[in-house]
Design an enzyme around this catalytic site. Structure first.
Site, PDB file in Angstrom:
ATOM      1  CE  LYS A 133      -1.645   2.988   2.192  1.00 15.12           C
ATOM      2  NZ  LYS A 133      -1.387   4.421   1.901  1.00 15.12           N
TER       3      LYS A 133
ATOM      4  N   GLY B 103       7.557   5.089   7.728  1.00 16.48           N
ATOM      5  CA  GLY B 103       6.703   6.277   7.799  1.00 16.48           C
ATOM      6  C   GLY B 103       6.946   6.989   9.107  1.00 16.48           C
ATOM      7  CB  SER B 104       5.050   9.597  10.837  1.00 15.55           C
ATOM      8  OG  SER B 104       3.800   8.954  10.973  1.00 15.55           O
TER       9      SER B 104
ATOM     10  N   GLY C 135       3.810   4.498  12.985  1.00  8.79           N
ATOM     11  CA  GLY C 135       4.556   3.297  13.397  1.00  8.79           C
ATOM     12  C   GLY C 135       4.032   2.722  14.705  1.00  8.79           C
TER      13      GLY C 135
ATOM     14  CD  GLU D  78      14.408   1.366   9.305  1.00  7.19           C
ATOM     15  OE1 GLU D  78      14.681   2.460   9.848  1.00  7.19           O
ATOM     16  OE2 GLU D  78      15.092   0.349   9.449  1.00  7.19           O
TER      17      GLU D  78
ATOM     18  CB  CYS E   6      13.812   9.387   7.330  1.00  6.78           C
ATOM     19  SG  CYS E   6      14.853   8.451   6.202  1.00  6.78           S
TER      20      CYS E   6
ATOM     21  CD  GLU F 212      10.410  13.249  11.005  1.00  7.81           C
ATOM     22  OE1 GLU F 212       9.290  12.749  11.227  1.00  7.81           O
ATOM     23  OE2 GLU F 212      11.293  12.656  10.347  1.00  7.81           O
TER      24      GLU F 212
HETATM   25  P1  NAD Z   1       2.931   8.523   7.465  1.00  4.36           P
HETATM   26  O1  NAD Z   1       3.189   7.777   8.718  1.00  4.36           O
HETATM   27  O2  NAD Z   1       1.915   9.587   7.475  1.00  4.36           O
HETATM   28  O3  NAD Z   1       2.471   7.509   6.302  1.00  4.36           O
HETATM   29  C1  NAD Z   1       3.271   6.391   5.947  1.00  4.36           C
HETATM   30  C2  NAD Z   1       2.364   5.331   5.346  1.00  4.36           C
HETATM   31  O4  NAD Z   1       1.498   4.838   6.372  1.00  4.36           O
HETATM   32  C3  NAD Z   1       1.459   5.839   4.225  1.00  4.36           C
HETATM   33  O5  NAD Z   1       1.364   4.869   3.219  1.00  4.36           O
HETATM   34  C4  NAD Z   1       0.122   6.019   4.932  1.00  4.36           C
HETATM   35  O6  NAD Z   1      -0.992   5.918   4.071  1.00  4.36           O
HETATM   36  C5  NAD Z   1       0.163   4.843   5.911  1.00  4.36           C
HETATM   37  N1  NAD Z   1      -0.735   4.994   7.064  1.00  4.36           N
HETATM   38  C6  NAD Z   1      -1.136   6.139   7.671  1.00  4.36           C
HETATM   39  N2  NAD Z   1      -1.967   5.850   8.689  1.00  4.36           N
HETATM   40  C7  NAD Z   1      -2.083   4.498   8.744  1.00  4.36           C
HETATM   41  C8  NAD Z   1      -2.789   3.591   9.588  1.00  4.36           C
HETATM   42  N3  NAD Z   1      -3.572   4.022  10.581  1.00  4.36           N
HETATM   43  N4  NAD Z   1      -2.671   2.270   9.358  1.00  4.36           N
HETATM   44  C9  NAD Z   1      -1.888   1.825   8.366  1.00  4.36           C
HETATM   45  N5  NAD Z   1      -1.205   2.631   7.513  1.00  4.36           N
HETATM   46  C10 NAD Z   1      -1.291   3.957   7.712  1.00  4.36           C
HETATM   47  O7  NAD Z   1       4.341   9.062   6.963  1.00  4.36           O
HETATM   48  P2  NAD Z   1       4.641   9.930   5.663  1.00  4.36           P
HETATM   49  O8  NAD Z   1       4.175  11.308   5.898  1.00  4.36           O
HETATM   50  O9  NAD Z   1       4.175   9.216   4.445  1.00  4.36           O
HETATM   51  O10 NAD Z   1       6.235   9.893   5.614  1.00  4.36           O
HETATM   52  C11 NAD Z   1       7.044  10.764   6.332  1.00  4.36           C
HETATM   53  C12 NAD Z   1       7.593  10.084   7.573  1.00  4.36           C
HETATM   54  O11 NAD Z   1       8.293   8.907   7.192  1.00  4.36           O
HETATM   55  C13 NAD Z   1       8.593  10.942   8.308  1.00  4.36           C
HETATM   56  O12 NAD Z   1       8.370  10.817   9.686  1.00  4.36           O
HETATM   57  C14 NAD Z   1       9.933  10.326   7.919  1.00  4.36           C
HETATM   58  O13 NAD Z   1      10.973  10.547   8.842  1.00  4.36           O
HETATM   59  C15 NAD Z   1       9.569   8.887   7.829  1.00  4.36           C
HETATM   60  N6  NAD Z   1      10.533   8.137   7.010  1.00  4.36           N
HETATM   61  C16 NAD Z   1      11.385   7.288   7.658  1.00  4.36           C
HETATM   62  C17 NAD Z   1      12.355   6.605   6.931  1.00  4.36           C
HETATM   63  C18 NAD Z   1      13.337   5.691   7.626  1.00  4.36           C
HETATM   64  O14 NAD Z   1      13.987   4.918   6.956  1.00  4.36           O
HETATM   65  N7  NAD Z   1      13.477   5.773   8.936  1.00  4.36           N
HETATM   66  C19 NAD Z   1      12.428   6.771   5.536  1.00  4.36           C
HETATM   67  C20 NAD Z   1      11.524   7.633   4.927  1.00  4.36           C
HETATM   68  C21 NAD Z   1      10.569   8.310   5.667  1.00  4.36           C
END
Ligand code: NAD
Length: 495
Positions: free
Chosen positions: A173, A226-227, A231, A248, A282, A385
Protein backbone atom coordinates in the site's frame (compact mmCIF):
# COMPACT_ATOMS: atom_id res chain seq x y z
CA UNK A 1 -4.83 8.83 -16.66
CA UNK A 2 -6.59 6.64 -14.09
CA UNK A 3 -4.40 3.93 -12.55
CA UNK A 4 -5.91 0.75 -11.13
CA UNK A 5 -4.88 -1.66 -8.42
CA UNK A 6 -2.52 -4.45 -9.50
CA UNK A 7 -3.91 -7.68 -8.09
CA UNK A 8 -3.18 -11.23 -9.25
CA UNK A 9 -1.39 -9.90 -12.34
CA UNK A 10 -4.40 -7.80 -13.46
CA UNK A 11 -5.10 -4.07 -13.30
CA UNK A 12 -8.49 -3.75 -11.63
CA UNK A 13 -10.78 -1.05 -10.21
CA UNK A 14 -11.32 -0.77 -6.47
CA UNK A 15 -14.50 -2.46 -5.26
CA UNK A 16 -16.41 0.80 -4.84
CA UNK A 17 -14.94 2.37 -7.98
CA UNK A 18 -13.83 5.44 -6.02
CA UNK A 19 -10.64 7.29 -7.01
CA UNK A 20 -8.47 10.11 -5.68
CA UNK A 21 -6.36 12.67 -7.48
CA UNK A 22 -2.61 13.11 -7.38
CA UNK A 23 -1.53 16.76 -7.59
CA UNK A 24 1.80 18.14 -8.84
CA UNK A 25 3.16 19.99 -5.76
CA UNK A 26 4.88 22.61 -7.94
CA UNK A 27 1.72 23.29 -10.00
CA UNK A 28 -1.14 22.67 -7.62
CA UNK A 29 -3.76 23.31 -10.29
CA UNK A 30 -2.41 20.34 -12.28
CA UNK A 31 -3.65 16.79 -11.67
CA UNK A 32 -0.90 14.26 -12.46
CA UNK A 33 -3.05 11.10 -12.35
CA UNK A 34 -5.93 9.41 -10.52
CA UNK A 35 -5.67 6.33 -8.35
CA UNK A 36 -8.01 3.81 -6.74
CA UNK A 37 -9.33 4.79 -3.32
CA UNK A 38 -9.35 1.25 -1.96
CA UNK A 39 -10.74 -0.33 1.19
CA UNK A 40 -10.52 -3.51 3.23
CA UNK A 41 -12.25 -5.65 0.60
CA UNK A 42 -9.61 -4.68 -1.98
CA UNK A 43 -6.79 -5.46 0.43
CA UNK A 44 -8.39 -8.82 1.31
CA UNK A 45 -8.75 -9.61 -2.40
CA UNK A 46 -5.07 -8.86 -3.04
CA UNK A 47 -4.00 -10.86 0.02
CA UNK A 48 -5.90 -13.94 -1.30
CA UNK A 49 -3.91 -13.79 -4.55
CA UNK A 50 -0.64 -13.27 -2.68
CA UNK A 51 -1.48 -16.17 -0.37
CA UNK A 52 -2.18 -18.50 -3.32
CA UNK A 53 0.93 -17.36 -5.21
CA UNK A 54 3.09 -18.00 -2.15
CA UNK A 55 2.67 -21.80 -2.53
CA UNK A 56 4.31 -21.65 -5.97
CA UNK A 57 6.79 -18.80 -5.38
CA UNK A 58 8.36 -20.22 -2.22
CA UNK A 59 9.09 -23.43 -4.17
CA UNK A 60 10.61 -21.59 -7.11
CA UNK A 61 14.39 -22.08 -6.77
CA UNK A 62 15.97 -18.99 -5.25
CA UNK A 63 18.50 -18.57 -8.10
CA UNK A 64 15.59 -18.46 -10.55
CA UNK A 65 13.77 -15.92 -8.37
CA UNK A 66 16.97 -13.87 -8.44
CA UNK A 67 17.16 -14.06 -12.26
CA UNK A 68 13.67 -12.58 -12.60
CA UNK A 69 14.61 -9.77 -10.22
CA UNK A 70 17.81 -9.17 -12.20
CA UNK A 71 15.63 -8.60 -15.28
CA UNK A 72 13.60 -6.11 -13.26
CA UNK A 73 16.86 -4.29 -12.44
CA UNK A 74 17.68 -4.04 -16.16
CA UNK A 75 14.23 -2.63 -16.93
CA UNK A 76 14.64 -0.03 -14.17
CA UNK A 77 17.97 0.99 -15.75
CA UNK A 78 16.29 1.29 -19.15
CA UNK A 79 13.39 3.38 -17.77
CA UNK A 80 15.35 5.41 -15.20
CA UNK A 81 14.97 8.81 -16.84
CA UNK A 82 11.26 8.48 -17.55
CA UNK A 83 10.57 7.24 -14.00
CA UNK A 84 12.59 10.11 -12.52
CA UNK A 85 10.67 12.72 -14.55
CA UNK A 86 7.28 11.33 -13.62
CA UNK A 87 8.36 11.06 -9.97
CA UNK A 88 9.36 14.73 -9.89
CA UNK A 89 5.84 15.57 -11.05
CA UNK A 90 4.16 13.42 -8.43
CA UNK A 91 6.48 14.30 -5.53
CA UNK A 92 8.20 17.61 -6.35
CA UNK A 93 11.86 16.90 -5.61
CA UNK A 94 14.45 17.85 -8.21
CA UNK A 95 15.31 15.63 -11.13
CA UNK A 96 18.79 14.99 -9.72
CA UNK A 97 17.13 13.70 -6.55
CA UNK A 98 14.52 11.56 -8.30
CA UNK A 99 17.28 10.05 -10.47
CA UNK A 100 19.03 9.17 -7.22
CA UNK A 101 15.81 7.63 -5.92
CA UNK A 102 15.52 5.37 -8.97
CA UNK A 103 19.22 4.54 -8.70
CA UNK A 104 18.70 3.31 -5.13
CA UNK A 105 15.99 1.01 -6.46
CA UNK A 106 18.36 -0.23 -9.17
CA UNK A 107 21.17 -0.82 -6.68
CA UNK A 108 18.85 -2.80 -4.43
CA UNK A 109 17.50 -4.77 -7.39
CA UNK A 110 20.97 -5.97 -8.44
CA UNK A 111 22.09 -6.57 -4.85
CA UNK A 112 19.00 -8.58 -3.92
CA UNK A 113 19.02 -10.53 -7.20
CA UNK A 114 22.49 -11.81 -6.29
CA UNK A 115 21.12 -13.11 -3.00
CA UNK A 116 19.23 -15.73 -5.02
CA UNK A 117 22.55 -17.57 -5.30
CA UNK A 118 23.90 -16.63 -1.88
CA UNK A 119 21.08 -17.07 0.61
CA UNK A 120 23.04 -19.31 2.90
CA UNK A 121 21.90 -21.10 6.02
CA UNK A 122 24.23 -22.48 8.69
CA UNK A 123 25.92 -25.76 9.44
CA UNK A 124 27.12 -25.97 13.05
CA UNK A 125 28.86 -28.76 15.00
CA UNK A 126 26.75 -31.27 16.91
CA UNK A 127 27.29 -32.41 20.50
CA UNK A 128 26.83 -35.99 19.30
CA UNK A 129 28.61 -38.31 16.91
CA UNK A 130 27.08 -38.94 13.51
CA UNK A 131 24.68 -36.08 13.69
CA UNK A 132 24.31 -32.98 11.48
CA UNK A 133 22.95 -29.65 12.70
CA UNK A 134 21.95 -27.12 10.09
CA UNK A 135 19.49 -24.39 9.33
CA UNK A 136 18.07 -22.73 6.24
CA UNK A 137 16.23 -19.52 5.50
CA UNK A 138 12.52 -19.89 4.87
CA UNK A 139 10.19 -17.20 3.55
CA UNK A 140 7.57 -15.94 6.00
CA UNK A 141 4.57 -15.79 3.63
CA UNK A 142 2.57 -12.79 2.50
CA UNK A 143 4.34 -9.59 3.56
CA UNK A 144 2.29 -6.40 3.83
CA UNK A 145 4.33 -3.30 3.00
CA UNK A 146 3.26 0.26 3.84
CA UNK A 147 5.48 3.01 2.48
CA UNK A 148 5.93 6.81 2.70
CA UNK A 149 6.00 9.36 -0.12
CA UNK A 150 9.48 10.86 0.23
CA UNK A 151 11.33 8.06 -1.57
CA UNK A 152 8.56 6.87 -3.88
CA UNK A 153 10.42 4.00 -5.59
CA UNK A 154 13.54 3.49 -3.46
CA UNK A 155 11.76 2.52 -0.24
CA UNK A 156 9.20 0.20 -1.90
CA UNK A 157 12.12 -1.44 -3.75
CA UNK A 158 14.14 -1.81 -0.57
CA UNK A 159 11.22 -3.77 0.84
CA UNK A 160 10.12 -5.68 -2.27
CA UNK A 161 13.38 -7.02 -3.74
CA UNK A 162 14.72 -8.72 -0.57
CA UNK A 163 11.27 -10.08 0.32
CA UNK A 164 10.68 -11.51 -3.15
CA UNK A 165 14.11 -13.06 -3.63
CA UNK A 166 13.64 -14.78 -0.26
CA UNK A 167 10.42 -16.38 -1.57
CA UNK A 168 7.77 -14.20 0.07
CA UNK A 169 4.86 -12.64 -1.79
CA UNK A 170 3.76 -9.07 -1.18
CA UNK A 171 0.83 -6.70 -0.99
CA UNK A 172 1.99 -3.10 -0.91
CA UNK A 173 0.00 0.00 0.00
CA UNK A 174 2.02 2.99 -1.24
CA UNK A 175 1.66 6.50 0.19
CA UNK A 176 -1.40 8.35 -1.10
CA UNK A 177 0.82 11.22 -2.32
CA UNK A 178 3.06 9.05 -4.52
CA UNK A 179 1.31 5.90 -5.74
CA UNK A 180 2.52 6.22 -9.36
CA UNK A 181 6.07 5.01 -8.66
CA UNK A 182 4.80 1.79 -7.08
CA UNK A 183 2.34 1.17 -9.93
CA UNK A 184 5.34 1.55 -12.24
CA UNK A 185 7.28 -0.95 -10.12
CA UNK A 186 4.43 -3.44 -10.63
CA UNK A 187 4.70 -2.90 -14.40
CA UNK A 188 8.46 -3.49 -14.20
CA UNK A 189 8.01 -6.76 -12.29
CA UNK A 190 5.33 -7.96 -14.72
CA UNK A 191 7.58 -7.23 -17.71
CA UNK A 192 10.46 -9.05 -15.98
CA UNK A 193 8.29 -12.17 -15.76
CA UNK A 194 7.34 -12.17 -12.09
CA UNK A 195 4.40 -14.60 -11.81
CA UNK A 196 0.91 -13.21 -11.18
CA UNK A 197 0.02 -12.69 -7.53
CA UNK A 198 3.60 -12.42 -6.26
CA UNK A 199 3.62 -8.60 -6.12
CA UNK A 200 0.31 -6.79 -5.66
CA UNK A 201 -0.39 -3.06 -5.33
CA UNK A 202 -3.44 -1.59 -3.63
CA UNK A 203 -3.62 2.21 -3.49
CA UNK A 204 -5.57 4.31 -1.02
CA UNK A 205 -5.42 6.10 2.31
CA UNK A 206 -3.75 4.89 5.50
CA UNK A 207 -6.74 4.23 7.70
CA UNK A 208 -8.93 2.69 4.97
CA UNK A 209 -6.39 0.76 2.84
CA UNK A 210 -3.27 0.55 5.04
CA UNK A 211 -4.85 -0.53 8.31
CA UNK A 212 -6.62 -3.65 6.90
CA UNK A 213 -3.19 -5.04 5.96
CA UNK A 214 -2.28 -5.02 9.67
CA UNK A 215 -5.30 -7.08 10.70
CA UNK A 216 -5.63 -9.57 7.81
CA UNK A 217 -4.58 -12.95 9.30
CA UNK A 218 -3.06 -14.15 6.01
CA UNK A 219 -0.56 -11.28 6.08
CA UNK A 220 2.27 -12.83 8.05
CA UNK A 221 4.49 -9.78 8.52
CA UNK A 222 4.30 -5.99 8.14
CA UNK A 223 7.16 -3.93 6.78
CA UNK A 224 6.50 -0.26 7.49
CA UNK A 225 8.32 3.00 6.80
CA UNK A 226 6.70 6.28 7.80
CA UNK A 227 6.15 8.54 10.76
CA UNK A 228 6.66 7.46 14.35
CA UNK A 229 2.99 8.19 15.10
CA UNK A 230 1.80 5.74 12.43
CA UNK A 231 4.56 3.30 13.40
CA UNK A 232 3.07 3.17 16.89
CA UNK A 233 -0.30 2.14 15.41
CA UNK A 234 1.44 -0.52 13.32
CA UNK A 235 3.33 -1.84 16.36
CA UNK A 236 0.36 -2.02 18.71
CA UNK A 237 -1.98 -3.52 16.11
CA UNK A 238 0.54 -6.11 14.94
CA UNK A 239 1.36 -7.02 18.55
CA UNK A 240 -2.29 -7.74 19.29
CA UNK A 241 -2.37 -10.02 16.22
CA UNK A 242 0.96 -11.68 17.18
CA UNK A 243 2.35 -10.52 13.83
CA UNK A 244 6.01 -9.60 13.34
CA UNK A 245 6.68 -6.09 12.09
CA UNK A 246 9.60 -4.01 10.93
CA UNK A 247 9.54 -0.26 11.53
CA UNK A 248 11.59 2.57 10.00
CA UNK A 249 10.29 5.88 11.33
CA UNK A 250 11.03 9.55 11.92
CA UNK A 251 14.29 11.30 12.70
CA UNK A 252 15.81 14.44 14.20
CA UNK A 253 19.33 14.21 12.90
CA UNK A 254 22.18 16.38 14.11
CA UNK A 255 25.47 17.56 12.63
CA UNK A 256 28.35 18.47 14.94
CA UNK A 257 30.95 20.91 13.60
CA UNK A 258 34.19 20.93 15.60
CA UNK A 259 36.63 23.88 15.69
CA UNK A 260 39.16 21.82 13.68
CA UNK A 261 36.65 21.08 10.89
CA UNK A 262 36.88 22.13 7.26
CA UNK A 263 34.22 24.84 7.58
CA UNK A 264 33.36 25.04 3.88
CA UNK A 265 32.84 21.28 3.75
CA UNK A 266 30.65 21.41 6.85
CA UNK A 267 28.56 24.26 5.39
CA UNK A 268 27.94 22.20 2.24
CA UNK A 269 26.96 19.22 4.41
CA UNK A 270 24.47 21.25 6.43
CA UNK A 271 22.96 22.97 3.38
CA UNK A 272 22.33 19.74 1.46
CA UNK A 273 21.42 17.76 4.56
CA UNK A 274 18.90 20.38 5.68
CA UNK A 275 17.47 21.68 2.42
CA UNK A 276 18.00 18.85 -0.08
CA UNK A 277 14.66 17.14 -0.85
CA UNK A 278 13.21 20.30 0.78
CA UNK A 279 14.16 18.86 4.18
CA UNK A 280 11.81 15.93 3.63
CA UNK A 281 14.25 13.09 4.23
CA UNK A 282 14.08 10.88 7.28
CA UNK A 283 17.84 11.51 7.49
CA UNK A 284 17.57 15.29 6.94
CA UNK A 285 19.83 17.38 9.14
CA UNK A 286 17.49 19.55 11.19
CA UNK A 287 19.79 20.42 14.12
CA UNK A 288 23.36 21.69 14.02
CA UNK A 289 25.80 21.95 16.92
CA UNK A 290 28.73 24.29 16.18
CA UNK A 291 31.82 24.79 18.31
CA UNK A 292 31.60 28.30 19.81
CA UNK A 293 35.09 29.22 18.48
CA UNK A 294 33.96 29.01 14.86
CA UNK A 295 30.27 29.85 15.28
CA UNK A 296 30.43 33.32 13.71
CA UNK A 297 32.39 32.31 10.62
CA UNK A 298 30.30 29.18 10.16
CA UNK A 299 26.98 31.05 10.38
CA UNK A 300 28.09 33.73 7.92
CA UNK A 301 28.98 31.09 5.37
CA UNK A 302 25.88 28.99 6.06
CA UNK A 303 23.50 31.91 5.56
CA UNK A 304 25.36 33.11 2.45
CA UNK A 305 25.18 29.67 0.86
CA UNK A 306 21.53 29.15 1.86
CA UNK A 307 20.53 32.46 0.30
CA UNK A 308 21.86 31.29 -3.08
CA UNK A 309 19.45 28.34 -3.18
CA UNK A 310 16.90 28.61 -5.94
CA UNK A 311 13.35 27.41 -5.34
CA UNK A 312 11.31 26.13 -8.24
CA UNK A 313 9.87 23.24 -10.18
CA UNK A 314 12.02 20.12 -9.77
CA UNK A 315 12.09 19.60 -13.55
CA UNK A 316 13.99 22.84 -14.11
CA UNK A 317 17.78 22.42 -14.15
CA UNK A 318 18.30 25.66 -12.19
CA UNK A 319 16.18 24.49 -9.22
CA UNK A 320 17.95 23.58 -6.00
CA UNK A 321 14.92 23.17 -3.75
CA UNK A 322 11.53 21.90 -4.90
CA UNK A 323 8.14 22.33 -3.20
CA UNK A 324 6.85 20.54 -0.11
CA UNK A 325 4.70 17.50 -0.76
CA UNK A 326 1.26 18.96 0.04
CA UNK A 327 -0.60 21.82 1.68
CA UNK A 328 -0.75 20.04 5.03
CA UNK A 329 3.05 19.77 5.07
CA UNK A 330 3.38 23.45 4.10
CA UNK A 331 1.08 24.49 6.94
CA UNK A 332 2.94 22.24 9.38
CA UNK A 333 6.30 23.82 8.52
CA UNK A 334 4.81 27.32 8.63
CA UNK A 335 3.16 26.51 11.95
CA UNK A 336 6.51 25.60 13.53
CA UNK A 337 8.15 28.78 12.23
CA UNK A 338 5.29 31.07 13.27
CA UNK A 339 5.15 29.44 16.70
CA UNK A 340 8.90 29.98 17.13
CA UNK A 341 8.54 33.63 16.12
CA UNK A 342 5.80 34.08 18.71
CA UNK A 343 8.12 32.63 21.32
CA UNK A 344 10.72 35.28 20.46
CA UNK A 345 12.90 33.29 18.05
CA UNK A 346 13.56 35.09 14.77
CA UNK A 347 14.84 33.15 11.73
CA UNK A 348 18.14 34.54 10.44
CA UNK A 349 17.09 33.64 6.92
CA UNK A 350 13.92 32.39 5.22
CA UNK A 351 10.89 31.90 7.41
CA UNK A 352 8.02 32.33 4.96
CA UNK A 353 5.80 30.56 2.41
CA UNK A 354 6.22 31.34 -1.26
CA UNK A 355 3.41 29.95 -3.42
CA UNK A 356 4.38 31.90 -6.50
CA UNK A 357 8.01 32.63 -7.25
CA UNK A 358 9.21 35.69 -9.17
CA UNK A 359 9.75 34.97 -12.89
CA UNK A 360 8.72 31.33 -12.55
CA UNK A 361 5.75 29.50 -13.95
CA UNK A 362 4.90 27.71 -10.73
CA UNK A 363 2.10 27.74 -8.20
CA UNK A 364 3.04 25.35 -5.47
CA UNK A 365 3.73 24.49 -1.88
CA UNK A 366 7.09 26.27 -1.58
CA UNK A 367 8.80 27.27 1.64
CA UNK A 368 11.94 29.36 1.85
CA UNK A 369 14.93 27.52 3.41
CA UNK A 370 14.97 28.72 7.02
CA UNK A 371 17.66 28.92 9.71
CA UNK A 372 17.23 29.64 13.42
CA UNK A 373 20.37 30.36 15.43
CA UNK A 374 21.05 30.11 19.18
CA UNK A 375 18.21 27.67 19.77
CA UNK A 376 18.03 25.87 23.09
CA UNK A 377 18.69 22.14 22.68
CA UNK A 378 15.37 21.35 24.40
CA UNK A 379 13.32 23.70 22.21
CA UNK A 380 10.77 21.99 19.95
CA UNK A 381 12.73 23.19 16.89
CA UNK A 382 15.52 20.94 18.20
CA UNK A 383 13.31 18.08 19.34
CA UNK A 384 10.37 17.58 16.95
CA UNK A 385 10.46 16.35 13.37
CA UNK A 386 9.35 19.30 11.23
CA UNK A 387 10.02 17.53 7.91
CA UNK A 388 10.69 20.67 5.93
CA UNK A 389 13.49 23.13 5.09
CA UNK A 390 14.05 24.38 8.64
CA UNK A 391 17.27 23.96 10.59
CA UNK A 392 18.07 24.98 14.19
CA UNK A 393 21.62 25.82 15.29
CA UNK A 394 23.25 25.94 18.71
CA UNK A 395 26.78 26.09 20.13
CA UNK A 396 28.90 23.94 22.43
CA UNK A 397 32.39 24.23 23.88
CA UNK A 398 33.64 20.64 24.07
CA UNK A 399 33.06 17.38 22.22
CA UNK A 400 31.49 15.67 25.23
CA UNK A 401 28.78 18.31 25.33
CA UNK A 402 28.28 18.02 21.57
CA UNK A 403 27.77 14.24 21.76
CA UNK A 404 25.34 14.72 24.63
CA UNK A 405 23.38 17.17 22.45
CA UNK A 406 23.29 14.76 19.51
CA UNK A 407 21.86 12.08 21.78
CA UNK A 408 19.38 14.42 23.47
CA UNK A 409 16.39 13.43 21.31
CA UNK A 410 13.85 10.62 21.28
CA UNK A 411 14.93 9.69 17.72
CA UNK A 412 18.01 7.74 16.63
CA UNK A 413 18.43 7.59 12.87
CA UNK A 414 21.47 9.48 11.68
CA UNK A 415 24.20 11.83 12.95
CA UNK A 416 27.31 13.45 11.52
CA UNK A 417 30.58 14.91 12.74
CA UNK A 418 32.91 17.31 10.93
CA UNK A 419 36.42 17.16 12.36
CA UNK A 420 40.03 16.47 11.42
CA UNK A 421 40.62 14.49 14.64
CA UNK A 422 40.55 10.77 13.81
CA UNK A 423 40.36 9.77 17.47
CA UNK A 424 37.29 11.90 17.98
CA UNK A 425 35.75 10.40 14.84
CA UNK A 426 35.96 6.92 16.35
CA UNK A 427 34.74 8.18 19.71
CA UNK A 428 31.73 9.75 18.00
CA UNK A 429 31.01 6.55 16.06
CA UNK A 430 31.05 4.73 19.40
CA UNK A 431 28.98 7.19 21.42
CA UNK A 432 26.33 8.47 19.00
CA UNK A 433 22.94 6.91 19.71
CA UNK A 434 21.96 6.64 16.05
CA UNK A 435 21.73 3.70 13.66
CA UNK A 436 23.98 5.53 11.19
CA UNK A 437 26.97 7.80 11.72
CA UNK A 438 28.73 9.95 9.14
CA UNK A 439 32.15 11.59 9.48
CA UNK A 440 32.98 14.58 7.27
CA UNK A 441 29.81 13.90 5.30
CA UNK A 442 26.21 14.98 5.86
CA UNK A 443 23.53 12.93 7.65
CA UNK A 444 22.06 11.81 4.33
CA UNK A 445 22.89 9.20 1.70
CA UNK A 446 22.63 5.43 1.77
CA UNK A 447 24.70 2.58 0.40
CA UNK A 448 22.59 -0.45 -0.33
CA UNK A 449 25.17 -2.94 0.94
CA UNK A 450 25.17 -1.28 4.39
CA UNK A 451 22.42 -1.71 6.98
CA UNK A 452 20.09 1.30 6.90
CA UNK A 453 17.87 2.25 9.83
CA UNK A 454 17.58 3.73 13.27
CA UNK A 455 17.22 3.06 16.95
CA UNK A 456 15.17 4.63 19.80
CA UNK A 457 12.03 6.32 18.38
CA UNK A 458 13.19 5.68 14.80
CA UNK A 459 13.22 1.91 14.52
CA UNK A 460 12.72 -1.45 16.14
CA UNK A 461 16.03 -3.04 15.25
CA UNK A 462 15.26 -4.19 11.73
CA UNK A 463 17.29 -2.96 8.79
CA UNK A 464 16.02 -2.55 5.23
CA UNK A 465 19.38 -2.87 3.48
CA UNK A 466 22.73 -4.56 3.93
CA UNK A 467 23.45 -8.07 5.03
CA UNK A 468 20.56 -8.15 7.50
CA UNK A 469 17.88 -7.43 4.89
CA UNK A 470 17.25 -11.12 4.18
CA UNK A 471 17.06 -11.93 7.92
CA UNK A 472 14.30 -9.33 8.11
CA UNK A 473 11.96 -11.28 5.87
CA UNK A 474 12.87 -14.92 6.56
CA UNK A 475 12.58 -17.48 9.33
CA UNK A 476 15.51 -19.68 10.29
CA UNK A 477 14.42 -23.30 10.08
CA UNK A 478 16.71 -25.75 11.87
CA UNK A 479 17.20 -29.41 11.05
CA UNK A 480 19.08 -32.08 13.02
CA UNK A 481 19.79 -35.35 11.24
CA UNK A 482 21.00 -38.26 13.37
CA UNK A 483 22.45 -41.04 11.22
CA UNK A 484 23.93 -43.08 14.10
CA UNK A 485 20.96 -45.47 14.02
CA UNK A 486 20.61 -45.51 17.81
CA UNK A 487 19.12 -43.45 20.61
CA UNK A 488 22.00 -41.31 21.76
CA UNK A 489 22.26 -40.50 25.47
CA UNK A 490 22.40 -36.73 25.20
CA UNK A 491 19.12 -36.82 23.35
CA UNK A 492 17.51 -38.21 26.49
CA UNK A 493 19.31 -35.86 28.87
CA UNK A 494 18.67 -32.72 26.83
CA UNK A 495 15.18 -32.00 25.66
P1 NAD B 1 2.93 8.52 7.47
O1 NAD B 1 3.19 7.78 8.72
O2 NAD B 1 1.91 9.59 7.48
O3 NAD B 1 2.47 7.51 6.30
C1 NAD B 1 3.27 6.39 5.95
C2 NAD B 1 2.36 5.33 5.35
O4 NAD B 1 1.50 4.84 6.37
C3 NAD B 1 1.46 5.84 4.23
O5 NAD B 1 1.36 4.87 3.22
C4 NAD B 1 0.12 6.02 4.93
O6 NAD B 1 -0.99 5.92 4.07
C5 NAD B 1 0.16 4.84 5.91
N1 NAD B 1 -0.73 4.99 7.06
C6 NAD B 1 -1.14 6.14 7.67
N2 NAD B 1 -1.97 5.85 8.69
C7 NAD B 1 -2.08 4.50 8.74
C8 NAD B 1 -2.79 3.59 9.59
N3 NAD B 1 -3.57 4.02 10.58
N4 NAD B 1 -2.67 2.27 9.36
C9 NAD B 1 -1.89 1.82 8.37
N5 NAD B 1 -1.20 2.63 7.51
C10 NAD B 1 -1.29 3.96 7.71
O7 NAD B 1 4.34 9.06 6.96
P2 NAD B 1 4.64 9.93 5.66
O8 NAD B 1 4.17 11.31 5.90
O9 NAD B 1 4.18 9.22 4.44
O10 NAD B 1 6.23 9.89 5.61
C11 NAD B 1 7.04 10.76 6.33
C12 NAD B 1 7.59 10.08 7.57
O11 NAD B 1 8.29 8.91 7.19
C13 NAD B 1 8.59 10.94 8.31
O12 NAD B 1 8.37 10.82 9.69
C14 NAD B 1 9.93 10.33 7.92
O13 NAD B 1 10.97 10.55 8.84
C15 NAD B 1 9.57 8.89 7.83
N6 NAD B 1 10.53 8.14 7.01
C16 NAD B 1 11.39 7.29 7.66
C17 NAD B 1 12.36 6.60 6.93
C18 NAD B 1 13.34 5.69 7.63
O14 NAD B 1 13.99 4.92 6.96
N7 NAD B 1 13.48 5.77 8.94
C19 NAD B 1 12.43 6.77 5.54
C20 NAD B 1 11.52 7.63 4.93
C21 NAD B 1 10.57 8.31 5.67
Amino acid sequence: MIYKNFIGGQWIDSSKGKTFKNIDPAHTDSVVSEFQDSEQVDIDHAVEFAHEAFKMWKNTPAPHRGEILYKAAEILVRDKECIAKQMTQEMGKTLAETRGDVQEAIDMAYYAAGEGRRMAGEVVPSELNNKWCMSKKEPIGVIGAITPWNFPIAIPSWKAFPALVAGNTMVIKPAEDTPWSVCKLAEVFAEAGLPAGVFNVVTGYGTTAGFPLLTNPKVKMISFTGSTATGRIVATTCASHMKPYSLEMGGKNGIVVMNDADIDLAVEGVVWGAFGTTGQRCTACSRVMVHEDIHEEFMEKLVAKTETLELGCGLSSSTDVGPLINEKALNKVDGYVEDAKQRGLEPICGGFKAHRLPNKDVNGWFYQPTIFDNVDINDKLMQEEIFGPVVAVTTFNNSKEAIWMVNNTCYGLSSALYTSDVNLAFEFFNQAETGMVYVNASTIGAEIQLPFGGIKGTGNGHRDAGSSMIDNCTENKSCMIDYSGKVQKAQIDNT
